[in-house]
Write a protein that holds these residues in place. Structure first.
Motif, PDB file in Angstrom:
ATOM      1  N   ASN A 315       0.776  -1.231   0.024  1.00 46.81           N
ATOM      2  CA  ASN A 315      -0.037  -0.096  -0.049  1.00 46.81           C
ATOM      3  C   ASN A 315       0.831   1.191   0.015  1.00 46.81           C
ATOM      4  OD1 ASN A 315      -1.990   1.949   0.375  1.00 46.81           O
ATOM      5  ND2 ASN A 315      -2.975   0.926   2.046  1.00 46.81           N
ATOM      6  N   PHE A 316       1.469   1.421  -1.232  1.00 48.53           N
ATOM      7  CA  PHE A 316       2.539   2.344  -1.328  1.00 48.53           C
ATOM      8  C   PHE A 316       1.770   3.969  -1.300  1.00 48.53           C
ATOM      9  CE2 PHE A 316       4.380  -0.753  -3.899  1.00 48.53           C
ATOM     10  CZ  PHE A 316       5.398  -1.370  -3.041  1.00 48.53           C
ATOM     11  N   THR A 317       0.610   4.265  -1.627  1.00 51.87           N
ATOM     12  CA  THR A 317      -0.130   5.385  -1.514  1.00 51.87           C
ATOM     13  C   THR A 317      -0.331   5.810   0.019  1.00 51.87           C
ATOM     14  OG1 THR A 317      -1.538   4.924  -3.482  1.00 51.87           O
ATOM     15  CG2 THR A 317      -2.083   6.612  -2.084  1.00 51.87           C
ATOM     16  N   ASP A 318      -0.681   4.899   0.863  1.00 52.32           N
ATOM     17  CA  ASP A 318      -0.919   5.248   2.522  1.00 52.32           C
ATOM     18  C   ASP A 318       0.466   5.358   2.779  1.00 52.32           C
ATOM     19  OD1 ASP A 318      -3.610   5.091   2.132  1.00 52.32           O
ATOM     20  OD2 ASP A 318      -3.638   3.386   3.059  1.00 52.32           O
ATOM     21  N   ALA A 319       1.682   4.554   2.386  1.00 53.29           N
ATOM     22  CA  ALA A 319       2.950   4.841   3.169  1.00 53.29           C
ATOM     23  C   ALA A 319       3.360   6.162   2.850  1.00 53.29           C
ATOM     24  CB  ALA A 319       3.748   3.648   2.557  1.00 53.29           C
ATOM     25  N   GLY A 320       3.225   6.450   1.546  1.00 50.91           N
ATOM     26  CA  GLY A 320       4.101   7.863   1.109  1.00 50.91           C
ATOM     27  C   GLY A 320       3.172   8.954   1.748  1.00 50.91           C
ATOM     28  N   ASN A 321       1.746   8.952   1.772  1.00 53.26           N
ATOM     29  CA  ASN A 321       1.110  10.080   2.501  1.00 53.26           C
ATOM     30  C   ASN A 321       1.460  10.258   4.020  1.00 53.26           C
ATOM     31  OD1 ASN A 321      -0.616  10.612   0.108  1.00 53.26           O
ATOM     32  ND2 ASN A 321      -2.086   9.120   0.803  1.00 53.26           N
ATOM     33  N   ILE A 322       1.685   9.215   4.582  1.00 52.14           N
ATOM     34  CA  ILE A 322       2.246   9.192   5.948  1.00 52.14           C
ATOM     35  C   ILE A 322       3.369   9.925   6.142  1.00 52.14           C
ATOM     36  CG2 ILE A 322       3.024   7.752   8.038  1.00 52.14           C
ATOM     37  CD1 ILE A 322       0.700   5.933   7.386  1.00 52.14           C
ATOM     38  N   ILE A 323       4.481   9.430   5.437  1.00 50.06           N
ATOM     39  CA  ILE A 323       5.696  10.290   5.374  1.00 50.06           C
ATOM     40  C   ILE A 323       5.600  11.655   5.039  1.00 50.06           C
ATOM     41  CG2 ILE A 323       7.976  10.252   4.330  1.00 50.06           C
ATOM     42  CD1 ILE A 323       7.702   7.821   6.474  1.00 50.06           C
ATOM     43  N   ALA A 324       4.899  12.003   4.063  1.00 46.35           N
ATOM     44  CA  ALA A 324       4.628  13.318   3.827  1.00 46.35           C
ATOM     45  C   ALA A 324       4.160  14.004   4.749  1.00 46.35           C
ATOM     46  CB  ALA A 324       4.001  13.404   2.233  1.00 46.35           C
TER      47      ALA A 324
END
Length: 540
Positions: A315-324
């Motif tokens: 789930n790269f979308t949620d992973a990237g959103n959390i980091i951002a």
């Protein structure tokens, strides 16, 4: 007959299935049983109008005799529970049943429950203890798993079924009433056995019969009892599915935590245990369990566990959103930029994250452009740190009022930045008008309005800018006269408090409500009189 938990025959059961029939009293001839049965039969079939109830003495006799028989059974050498009448009354029959189960005498406890006609829940407890003792003691070579399962189910249901049928037969002779009573008894028996199958299944699991345990758990209707039992057996995905079907968040979380403990105990390497735990939850557990675990990890300050979970789930979308999101919340610029770059890298791992990656890359480039502008003009005012392209463009254009000599260079910087970030033409014109108005660059505002290019936003924004800047009426009229729509001109005259001009526009629109509106807000007697005169002419 059935052997008790300690391997000896049940004291109060001698038939093949260890039923609830008692042997004759020592020295007795069976007349007590005949008297007892006759009293019960009379009580069940009597007609209140024509039959006399047994005397209180008869009831006392039956109760005393039953207590004596129970005490005699308890003090049998094979049991060894010696009680006086007063001790028996103090402990109560339910307490005696509990003690017999602890002493590993479940068969005797089950017989006493039937003989004393105890509550259904107590009887269910005794039946479950008896079935659990049977499953734990039977030889694997003597009976197959299917046979053991059938026998255990019979032990859990036979006494309740027989009591239900006997109670039903003693009811009125009406067929409909008899059927209704039977259905009601069956429902009550099912409710009383809640948790019993889970208890016996755990006993079968400890005895090395996983097949029996699985079969028995299929009959368990109590989710609260079934889920811990399935967890204890080690069937964690199945336990999570049962809890998810029941929509019980607490049981789902219990399953997750117990499974994590099991994974950590299975290997000395914590990283391998963590990988096993997360991958199993993602691949085999229901979606409700995965979402609950994600929420749990998201509540932690450290995002390592959450990132690991999302990466395993791809789930790269949620992973990237959390980091951002965490990057934007940080105060240190270097840490923020590094986190945003990491978010961009994560977005690049999934094809479905192309939009998020583009936005992240644009934000990184915007930060870089802001750094360049601040360094070039040696001022933070030219481009304060912001995530907005609009605010950055406004600050560049407004800074031209601070350094007029570099005005054209700043305007070119703004045009290049707008082109780089694909700012629409209308939006760019609005940005320029707002920037010139806020920084009091009225000459540049006039140049923009008089440019050869046709204004894509009209002249209403220009007029509003000079009105807010409290410029002379001549400057206001320069832009208002170029506004095409009469409604917009009326609105602008009201904003500029040019009441007579507003009345003229209202008359041209033939709109009396607008004239009344001017009269109500102007606060000028002369204007109010003018409005009254116009209204009289328009509407007589």
């Amino acid at each position: 007959g059935y052997k008790d938990g300690n391997g000896e025959g049940s004291v109060m059961g001698n038939n093949d299935h260890d039923s609830a029939h008692f042997p004759q009293d020592h020295g007795g001839d069976g007349r007590f049983d005949e008297l007892k049965n006759s009293l019960y039969e009379a009580d069940a079939t009597m007609d209140v109008a024509n039959t006399t109830l047994p005397s209180p003495t008869a009831f006392k006799f039956v109760a005393a005799a039953k207590k004596i028989r129970v005490l005699n059974a308890l003090r049998n050498p094979s049991v060894g529970l010696i009680l006086t009448s007063a001790q028996y009354d103090e402990i109560t029959p339910t307490g005696v049943i509990a003690r017999l189960v602890v002493m590993k005498r479940p068969a005797l406890a089950n017989s006493l429950c039937s003989y004393l006609n105890l509550e259904r829940s107590v009887h269910a407890f005794a039946r479950a203890s008896r079935a659990a003792a049977f499953v734990a003691s039977v030889d694997k070579k003597a009976m197959t798993d299917s046979q053991v399962t059938d026998m255990a189910i019979r032990m859990l249901t036979e006494d309740s079924s027989s009591s239900s049928s006997s109670s039903t037969s003693s009811k009125t002779k009406g067929g409909a009433n008899s059927k209704n009573n039977s259905n009601k008894s069956a429902l009550m028996d099912s409710a009383s056995n809640r948790g019993a199958y889970a208890t016996v299944a755990l006993s079968a699991h400890r005895a090395g019969r996983p097949g029996v345990a699985s079969d028995l758990l299929r009959f368990e209707t109590s989710v609260i009892d079934k889920v811990p039992a399935v967890i204890a057996i080690g069937m964690y995905p199945e336990a999570a599915k049962v809890a998810a079907t029941a929509m019980d968040t607490d049981l789902i979380f219990l399953t997750l935590m117990e499974f994590e403990k099991s994974c950590l105990a299975s290997t000395p390497d914590p990283s391998k245990a963590k990988m096993k735990f997360v991958s199993t939850v993602v691949s085999k557990f229901p979606r409700e369990a995965s979402e609950l675990l994600k929420l749990y990890y998201a509540s932690m300050k450290d995002v390592k566990n959450l990132n690991h979970f999302l990466f395993v789930a791809q789930n790269f979308t949620d992973a990237g959103n959390i980091i951002a999101k965490r990057a934007v919340e940080r105060n240190g610029r270097e840490e923020r930029v590094a986190s945003i770059k990491e978010a961009s890298r994560i977005f690049g791992l999934g094809k479905e994250c192309a939009f998020q990656k583009q936005c992240t890359d644009d934000y990184l480039e915007l930060l870089s452009e802001q750094d360049r502008l601040r360094s070039t003009y040696e001022s933070d005012l030219v481009a304060p740190e912001s995530s907005s392209v609009t605010l950055t463009l406004e600050s560049i254009l407004a800074y031209a009022s601070v350094v007029p000599r570099q005005m054209h260079k700043l305007f070119n910087e703004a045009d290049k930045l707008a082109k780089r970030f694909r700012v629409p033409e209308k939006r760019l014109w609005h940005i320029k008008v707002n920037a010139f108005g806020k920084s009091s660059q009225w000459t540049n505002l006039r140049v923009l309005a008089d440019s050869r290019a046709k204004s894509p936003i009209g002249f209403k924004p220009f007029a509003m800018a000079v009105i807010k800047g409290r410029q002379p009426v001549s400057d206001i009229m320069r832009y208002v006269e170029r506004v095409v729509e009469p409604e917009d001109r009326y609105y602008l005259f009201c904003e500029a408090k040019l009441w007579l001009r507003a009345v003229e526009e209202a008359v041209a629109l033939r709109d009396g409500s607008r004239i009344i509106h001017v009269r109500s807000i102007c606060g000028n007697p002369d204007v109010e009189a003018t409005c009254d005169g116009v209204l009289n002419k328009m509407f007589g």
